[in-house]
Scaffold this active site. Structure first.
Site, PDB file in Angstrom:
ATOM      1  N   GLY A 155      30.866  48.272  34.334  1.00  0.00           N
ATOM      2  CA  GLY A 155      31.359  48.181  35.696  1.00  0.00           C
ATOM      3  C   GLY A 155      32.700  47.487  35.786  1.00  0.00           C
ATOM      4  O   GLY A 155      33.338  47.491  36.836  1.00  0.00           O
ATOM      5  N   THR A 156      33.145  46.901  34.690  1.00  0.00           N
ATOM      6  CA  THR A 156      34.459  46.268  34.650  1.00  0.00           C
ATOM      7  C   THR A 156      35.537  47.334  34.818  1.00  0.00           C
ATOM      8  O   THR A 156      35.471  48.400  34.202  1.00  0.00           O
ATOM      9  CB  THR A 156      34.663  45.540  33.312  1.00  0.00           C
ATOM     10  OG1 THR A 156      33.591  44.616  33.124  1.00  0.00           O
ATOM     11  CG2 THR A 156      35.981  44.794  33.289  1.00  0.00           C
ATOM     12  N   HIS A 205      40.323  44.424  49.469  1.00  0.00           N
ATOM     13  CA  HIS A 205      39.315  43.670  48.727  1.00  0.00           C
ATOM     14  C   HIS A 205      39.564  42.171  48.872  1.00  0.00           C
ATOM     15  O   HIS A 205      40.622  41.751  49.341  1.00  0.00           O
ATOM     16  CB  HIS A 205      39.333  44.048  47.241  1.00  0.00           C
ATOM     17  CG  HIS A 205      38.629  45.316  46.937  1.00  0.00           C
ATOM     18  ND1 HIS A 205      39.263  46.543  46.974  1.00  0.00           N
ATOM     19  CD2 HIS A 205      37.339  45.577  46.593  1.00  0.00           C
ATOM     20  CE1 HIS A 205      38.394  47.495  46.653  1.00  0.00           C
ATOM     21  NE2 HIS A 205      37.226  46.929  46.428  1.00  0.00           N
ATOM     22  N   LYS A 262      39.645  39.456  43.457  1.00  0.00           N
ATOM     23  CA  LYS A 262      39.608  40.685  42.648  1.00  0.00           C
ATOM     24  C   LYS A 262      40.781  40.704  41.679  1.00  0.00           C
ATOM     25  O   LYS A 262      41.924  40.435  42.057  1.00  0.00           O
ATOM     26  CB  LYS A 262      39.648  41.927  43.547  1.00  0.00           C
ATOM     27  CG  LYS A 262      39.446  43.226  42.776  1.00  0.00           C
ATOM     28  CD  LYS A 262      39.190  44.394  43.708  1.00  0.00           C
ATOM     29  CE  LYS A 262      39.030  45.695  42.940  1.00  0.00           C
ATOM     30  NZ  LYS A 262      37.913  45.652  41.973  1.00  0.00           N
ATOM     31  N   THR A 293      38.031  52.136  42.283  1.00  0.00           N
ATOM     32  CA  THR A 293      37.573  53.147  43.241  1.00  0.00           C
ATOM     33  C   THR A 293      38.750  53.892  43.848  1.00  0.00           C
ATOM     34  O   THR A 293      38.710  55.117  44.008  1.00  0.00           O
ATOM     35  CB  THR A 293      36.742  52.492  44.354  1.00  0.00           C
ATOM     36  OG1 THR A 293      35.675  51.764  43.767  1.00  0.00           O
ATOM     37  CG2 THR A 293      36.189  53.536  45.311  1.00  0.00           C
TER      38      THR A 293
END
Length: 253
Positions: free
Chosen positions: A81-82, A141, A145, A152
């Site tokens: 997920g990184t 975000h 982050k 995305t």
């Protein structure tokens, strides 16, 4: 399912909770910086994965590629997920070519985002056929982050570049002066604690179409990552996989 977590920040802790709620065993947590008592190892070593079915990695872009190579070396299926490392994806594909270990990556594991991407692609297909429509992407975000634009946003951009013929390249950030028609602009904002907002604007002289996905919390991302882990531990597919492989096999095209 026996799971090892790499990275125990906010997402790692959320995933830990989802795994427990779904009846899975977290047999190891790897993080060099966290002082949480649930951390079992500071570094990635072969011994971390004894009896493990899968490793879920939400760590740091700086270490992502080396982490993935270690998972391949240790023959442990991984769900990555990184984000912020995909410019080296071909390097990972080449490294995994002979071993064909299961490696899944995604810029976002939210099932809602995955369906949003399908909507974006369909919108690009439809409006890309009509002259006079332009498009842009914006994302918001939280200030912690580490990558910009988000993984995305880059996935959204890929969908539009594939489907809108006039768009040929990505323009990041604010432009100086006129934007070329072939540029697809991605604007990034970092503010407060926002989990994530992604918007696509398709505009013409006649009208404007806006598609927006707003995450309310990290729970959707965590649940999707765990569901993907459940799938990857069972599927016969091997090699470099994406969330689409999971969605297509589980829910159909």
């Amino acid at each position: 399912m026996n799971v090892v977590l790499t990275g125990f920040g906010k997402m790692g802790k959320e995933i830990y909770s989802v795994l427990e709620n779904r009846g899975h065993n977290v047999i190891g947590v790897i993080d060099p910086f966290s002082l949480d008592k649930r951390v079992t190892n500071k570094n990635i070593e072969a011994s971390c994965f004894e009896n493990a079915d899968v490793v879920i990695d939400f760590s740091s872009p700086d270490n992502a590629v080396e982490n993935i190579k270690k998972y391949i070396d240790y023959s442990i299926p991984s769900v990555i997920g990184t984000t912020g490392w995909l410019d080296r994806l071909e390097e990972i594909k080449a490294y995994n070519e002979e071993k064909e270990i299961k490696v899944m990556y995604s810029g976002n594991y939210s099932i809602g985002v995955a369906l949003f991407l399908k909507l974006v692609r369909k919108a690009g297909e439809l409006y890309g056929k009509v002259a006079g429509y332009d498009a842009s992407i914006s994302e918001i975000h939280h200030t912690e982050k580490k990558d910009s634009p988000s993984g995305t946003a880059l996935m959204v951009a890929s969908a539009l570049l594939d489907t809108m013929p006039e768009k040929k390249k990505i323009l990041l950030g604010n432009s100086e002066g006129k934007i070329e028609k072939e540029s697809l602009q991605i604007s990034s904002i970092r503010v407060g604690k926002t989990p994530g907002v992604h918007s696509v604007v398709i505009d013409s002289d006649a009208d404007t179409i806006t598609l927006t996905h707003t995450a309310h919390s990290r729970s959707g991302f965590a649940l999707g990552a765990v569901m993907a882990s459940e799938w990857i531990s069972e599927t016969n597919k091997r090699g470099i996989l994406t969330l689409d492989d999971y969605l297509n096999e589980t829910f159909g095209e």
